[in-house]
Design a protein around this motif. Structure first.
Motif, PDB file in Angstrom:
ATOM      1  N   PRO A   8       0.813  -1.303  -0.008  1.00  0.00           N
ATOM      2  CA  PRO A   8       0.105   0.005   0.129  1.00  0.00           C
ATOM      3  C   PRO A   8       0.807   1.300  -0.048  1.00  0.00           C
ATOM      4  O   PRO A   8       2.218   1.022   0.152  1.00  0.00           O
ATOM      5  N   LEU A   9       0.166   2.381  -0.035  1.00  0.00           N
ATOM      6  CA  LEU A   9       0.861   3.702  -0.344  1.00  0.00           C
ATOM      7  C   LEU A   9       1.924   3.971   1.120  1.00  0.00           C
ATOM      8  O   LEU A   9       1.259   3.845   2.042  1.00  0.00           O
ATOM      9  N   PRO A  10       3.173   3.954   1.040  1.00  0.00           N
ATOM     10  CA  PRO A  10       4.018   4.256   2.249  1.00  0.00           C
ATOM     11  C   PRO A  10       3.786   5.541   2.570  1.00  0.00           C
ATOM     12  O   PRO A  10       2.896   6.347   2.199  1.00  0.00           O
ATOM     13  N   SER A  11       4.687   5.776   3.802  1.00  0.00           N
ATOM     14  CA  SER A  11       4.716   7.316   4.302  1.00  0.00           C
ATOM     15  C   SER A  11       4.929   8.408   3.461  1.00  0.00           C
ATOM     16  O   SER A  11       6.087   8.409   2.611  1.00  0.00           O
ATOM     17  N   VAL A  12       4.302   9.192   3.513  1.00  0.00           N
ATOM     18  CA  VAL A  12       4.655  10.346   2.456  1.00  0.00           C
ATOM     19  C   VAL A  12       4.564  11.738   3.247  1.00  0.00           C
ATOM     20  O   VAL A  12       3.511  11.914   4.005  1.00  0.00           O
ATOM     21  N   ALA A  13       5.585  12.785   2.986  1.00  0.00           N
ATOM     22  CA  ALA A  13       5.351  13.970   3.607  1.00  0.00           C
ATOM     23  C   ALA A  13       5.618  15.175   2.607  1.00  0.00           C
ATOM     24  O   ALA A  13       6.266  14.822   1.589  1.00  0.00           O
ATOM     25  N   ILE A  14       5.068  16.013   2.745  1.00  0.00           N
ATOM     26  CA  ILE A  14       5.009  17.343   1.665  1.00  0.00           C
ATOM     27  C   ILE A  14       5.476  18.387   2.490  1.00  0.00           C
ATOM     28  O   ILE A  14       4.894  18.890   3.554  1.00  0.00           O
ATOM     29  N   LEU A  15       6.624  19.143   2.100  1.00  0.00           N
ATOM     30  CA  LEU A  15       7.189  20.221   2.770  1.00  0.00           C
ATOM     31  C   LEU A  15       7.049  21.533   1.822  1.00  0.00           C
ATOM     32  O   LEU A  15       7.183  21.699   0.707  1.00  0.00           O
ATOM     33  N   VAL A  16       6.385  22.490   2.720  1.00  0.00           N
ATOM     34  CA  VAL A  16       6.187  23.980   2.221  1.00  0.00           C
ATOM     35  C   VAL A  16       7.282  24.724   2.971  1.00  0.00           C
ATOM     36  O   VAL A  16       7.856  24.688   4.145  1.00  0.00           O
ATOM     37  N   ASN A  17       7.205  25.754   2.522  1.00  0.00           N
ATOM     38  CA  ASN A  17       8.107  27.235   2.826  1.00  0.00           C
ATOM     39  C   ASN A  17       7.732  27.906   4.148  1.00  0.00           C
ATOM     40  O   ASN A  17       8.655  28.615   4.750  1.00  0.00           O
ATOM     41  N   ASN A  18       6.505  27.982   4.436  1.00  0.00           N
ATOM     42  CA  ASN A  18       6.075  28.528   5.549  1.00  0.00           C
ATOM     43  C   ASN A  18       4.953  27.983   6.210  1.00  0.00           C
ATOM     44  O   ASN A  18       4.213  27.271   5.577  1.00  0.00           O
ATOM     45  N   GLU A  19       4.386  28.345   7.638  1.00  0.00           N
ATOM     46  CA  GLU A  19       3.239  27.670   8.081  1.00  0.00           C
ATOM     47  C   GLU A  19       2.035  28.101   7.516  1.00  0.00           C
ATOM     48  O   GLU A  19       1.199  27.633   7.575  1.00  0.00           O
ATOM     49  N   ALA A  20       2.192  29.196   6.801  1.00  0.00           N
ATOM     50  CA  ALA A  20       0.834  29.907   6.046  1.00  0.00           C
ATOM     51  C   ALA A  20       0.239  28.858   5.010  1.00  0.00           C
ATOM     52  O   ALA A  20      -0.753  28.950   4.655  1.00  0.00           O
TER      53      ALA A  20
END
Length: 897
Positions: A777-789
């Motif tokens: 199944p789909l493994p662990s995925v993280a998406i990183l953005v540049n600021n909290e907003a």
């Protein structure tokens, strides 16, 4: 795979599963028995004096119970066959926790933290010396297997076991139980079809080499057995100071946790370590098993570590795993007189988001600290020199005699240790306190008579004075002319009338000091306004002058009472004077005005380090330790209550050398155990430590051990990470991939011209669905953005786009540990230090290069190395940032087959 391999697989599988069942049955039987030893096990019980003994029995019972519960879930994690010099083979099964008993049949159990547990970290062909009741035996490892036990259909199995012997392997066996099932099926009257199907099943169940594991959930991966280098590190003596340096995925944090676990258990401490642990215990302090602290840079990593500790059967409450920002505030506010508190506390207010320091100081932090430490020490002894000189010149004979004695001690202070100089002052403190008490009683009596006289003349005197004081501005209170450091610490008045009486007496003291010193009180100060209101209801001039002279002598004497407390508690006041002196010189501090009571976090660390280093050095003095319960050492007794036998730091390079030294000062002075791990290339804070020289400034005796085998990354991502460092810093990263592992994966992907959120979401959706087709199944995925907003809006949009795929997306605001195992998580990049995922996407990497040019390469390196197999980057523009533009050829457009 040859038939001989199959024979070996079946032999090891059958023996192993039988041993699992034997251990499990024995453990279940013991778990069914009453396990509480209770106080009846003692020969005699005294309810007043046997509390510790009863508690110890309870702790032993609880530890035994936890050990049995671990064995019930996981009977063994490794099997090692060792050949003795006489040719006889000995079989060891290594358990995660302490085993209860041996299974018999020539097989032995050993906990992985025991000396014999090191067998599982060595390679086939290695030699090892085993200590036995009959002496040391030299053995050679001839066979080794690593297991991941689990129950399957009421039977034991092990998934993805790694087997290796002198003549075979390493091989990965997907299921030991399936290996036996194939063999059993072929014992019947099999047809050619059965044989073909069985051979195919064998081929899929046994894989040449070591199979890469897939990260299916957010968390520190379980590495039950360390490699030989990690294993050697975690077994170092309790009193060691060590920094583990290595690139991402090398198991630094796992090694740190395993180190802690082994050193918490008395059973695995040698005699010297036990002596150190036992001698470090202080009254009402924690036992050795609870005497530890671990620091992390972020709350997210703190929660991440707590799960890893739970897996290792180590209780890790919030009191033991802390972020330094929170711990610093508690120390400075509640333990040391640095920050203001509701009951008074220290002089300062900490401003978390501000700095009052010059930018150039970033590269000279240790020089700043050393300047203050030297300055404040000189200021302390100079203040005492002036006080001794004043005493020596006074007309009071006893004060003059003491002044000469104390002056000699002060003059010799630079030539001796701090502890010796302060002990010499303590030697004279009884005479000082005797004279001070008698003189104070005389002046207090004079002042009290004046107050009684005014009250007798006017019964409303205190009420009128209280009303006047109520009308004064509280902001003027600090301007009142009194030397707060020289006044004894008095309990704050509880009533309005008591406060008025105290205010009258204090003001008379101020008037007396001013008259004796032939100086005027500030006309607009609070003290001057109170003095004007009192008017002729004060003392006569002659009495004021006489009281003032006595108060001057008392102030000088008071500087020699409790010198240890005055040295430690006086650090904040001396820091304020230091900053006031250096700012006009343009040294260390910004040129604009700094509010007198405001400090930034780095300034708090400087004061904490100065205080705690001095306290730790004093506690190491044998004379002080022997008399620690005496009143002059009360402040050191309090300090002993906060130190711990083991201090651990994860992601140490994110902390400044001054902060790391503060953490080290919390280590028991008699043990000085400090273990840390980090990677200078992953430093994402401007104040973080930059080189091993920074670490050695904080810990001159620290051992720096590099580890270079990364277990996280594929060959493609490993190369990319090394190139990022080379291009951005000019340095070369020494890193190797594990042997016999299929390290091939996919190149990273790049999406360009993705300026709008809808375009970004469409691109991410396509890439995530590709991953699910490649790795189910789909493994662990993280998406990183540049600021909290950006966290919430992107998470909401992507969640809607993936709704038809029944995939959930969660916004991890401020790096919160939220969601379920298979959720896709969106983070601000600054919060993901230390985490790992199978897939990571970096959104707007070119924007990050513009927003944070000074730390862009660090964020890129940290973010990219969170990924084990799949990495994707998006750009607002048409290509990668200039620093890494040459890496464009390493990227592809998509992962479709």
């Amino acid at each position: 795979m040859t038939i001989n391999y199959q024979d070996q697989v079946e032999r090891v599988s059958q023996e192993t599963l039988d041993v699992f069942e034997t251990i499990s049955s024995a453990v279940q039987s013991q778990l069914g028995e009453p396990y509480s030893t209770g106080p009846t096990a003692l020969a005699s019980v005294n309810t007043f004096t046997s509390g510790e003994a009863v508690k110890s029995l309870s702790n032993i019972d609880s530890a035994r119970r936890r050990s049995l519960e671990v064995l019930a879930k996981e009977p063994a994690i490794a099997r090692v066959v060792a050949r003795r010099t006489d040719g006889a083979a000995v079989i060891y099964y290594i358990c995660r926790d302490t085993p209860a008993s041996n299974p018999g049949g020539g097989k032995f159990l050993a906990g992985r933290n025991s000396p014999a547990g090191r067998l599982a970290s060595l390679d086939v062909g290695d030699d090892f010396d085993i200590r036995t009741p009959g002496g040391v035996q030299s053995v050679e490892i001839v066979e080794k297997a690593l297991f991941h036990p689990q129950r399957r259909d009421s039977r034991w199995d092990s998934r993805n076991s790694i087997l290796e012997g002198e003549a075979y392997g390493p091989i990965t066996v997907v299921s030991l139980l399936d290996a036996l099932a194939v063999h059993v099926a072929l014992e019947d009257d099999s047809t050619l079809l059965d044989s073909i199907l069985a051979d195919d099943e064998k081929a899929t169940n046994v894989i040449n080499g070591i199979r890469r594991s897939v990260i299916t959930k957010m968390g520190l991966r379980d590495q039950p057995i360390l490699d030989r280098y990690q294993d050697e590190i975690f077994r170092l003596p309790l009193s060691s100071q060590l920094l583990i340096i290595g690139p991402p995925g090398t198991g630094k944090t796992t090694t740190l946790i395993r180190r802690l676990g082994q050193k918490l258990d008395h059973e695995f401490l040698d005699n010297d370590e036990r002596r150190l642990a036992d001698s470090s215990r202080v009254d009402s302090g924690p036992e050795h098993a609870d005497s530890w602290l671990m620091f992390t840079p972020t709350d997210l990593l703190k929660q991440y570590l707590k799960e890893a500790f739970a897996r290792e059967n180590i209780a890790a409450p919030d009191q033991k795993i802390a972020t330094w920002s929170g711990f610093r505030q508690r120390l400075a506010r509640n333990r040391f007189r640095i920050l203001k508190a509701s009951d008074g506390g220290g002089p300062f207010i900490m401003k978390e988001g501000e700095t009052f320091l010059q930018p150039e100081l970033l590269g000279r932090q240790t020089a700043w600290y050393e300047d203050f430490e030297n300055w404040q020490g000189g200021d302390f002894w100079e203040e005492l020199r002036v006080a001794a000189e004043l005493l020596e010149k006074t007309a009071v004979a006893e004060a003059a005699r003491l002044g000469r004695t104390l002056g000699t001690v002060v003059a010799e202070a630079p030539a001796v240790s701090l502890s010796r100089a302060l002990l010499d002052l303590i030697g004279a403190s009884a005479d000082v306190e005797g004279l001070l008490t008698s003189m104070k009683e005389e002046t207090d009596a004079v002042l009290r008579r004046s107050l009684n006289l005014q009250v007798n003349r006017n019964h409303q005197f205190l009420e009128e004075l209280a009303a006047f004081l109520d009308g004064l501005s509280a902001a003027d209170e600090d301007a009142e002319e009194q030397d707060g450091e020289d006044e004894e610490e008095l309990q704050a008045p509880r009533t309005r009338m008591a406060a008025a009486a105290s205010g009258y007496l204090r003001n008379l003291r101020n008037q007396a000091r001013a008259r004796s010193g032939r100086r005027a009180m500030g006309r607009t100060s609070r003290a001057a306004r109170i003095a004007d209101w009192i008017g002729d209801r004060s003392l006569p001039d002659a009495d004021l002058r006489q009281v003032g002279e006595s108060l001057q002598i008392q102030a000088a004497l008071r500087k020699f009472t409790n010198p240890i407390r005055r040295y430690l508690n006086g650090v904040p006041a001396r820091y304020r004077r230091f900053r006031r002196a250096r700012q006009p010189q343009g040294i260390w501090y910004i040129g604009s005005a700094i509010p007198a009571n405001d400090v930034d976090p780095q300034e708090v660390d400087v004061m904490l380090l100065c205080t705690m280093r001095a306290a730790s050095a004093l506690v190491r003095d044998r004379t002080i330790r022997r008399n620690i319960d005496d009143p002059p050492y009360a402040v050191l007794k309090n300090f002993q209550g906060i130190v711990r036998n083991q201090i651990m730091v994860d992601e140490a390079t994110d902390f400044s050398p001054i902060t790391l030294a503060c953490m080290g000062a919390l280590s028991s002075p008699t043990i000085q155990s400090f273990f840390a791990c980090g990677d200078f290339n992953q430093r994402i804070t401007p104040w973080g430590s930059r080189t091993t020289d920074d670490m050695r400034w904080a810990f001159p005796k620290i051992d720096v051990r590099p580890i270079q085998v990364t277990y996280r990354h594929t060959r493609q991502l490993n190369r990319l990470a090394k190139e990022i460092v080379r291009l951005c810093s000019g340095e070369t990263v020494e890193v190797a991939l594990p042997k016999n592992v299929d390290n091939d994966g996919w190149p990273p992907v790049l999406g360009v011209d993705l300026a709008h959120r809808d375009d970004i979401v469409d691109w991410l959706t396509s890439r995530i669905t590709e991953i699910e087709r490649l790795t189910k199944p789909l493994p662990s995925v993280a998406i990183l953005v540049n600021n909290e907003a950006e966290v919430g809006p992107l998470a909401d949009s992507l969640k809607a786009a993936l709704a038809d795929e029944n995939l959930n997306v969660v916004a991890c605001y401020k790096g919160q540990f939220v969601g379920h195992d298979n959720d896709i998580r969106v983070f601000d990049v600054q919060h993901i230090k230390g985490l790992e995922f199978e897939a990571v996407f970096f959104v707007g990497i070119d924007t990050l290069a513009t927003l944070r040019p000074e730390l862009f390469d660090k964020y890129l390196y940290v973010g990219a190395t969170r990924a084990a197999t799949y990495l994707g980057l998006t750009c607002v523009g048409s290509g990668l940032p200039q620093k890494i533009h040459s890496l464009r050829g390493d990227f592809i457009a998509h992962w479709k087959n």
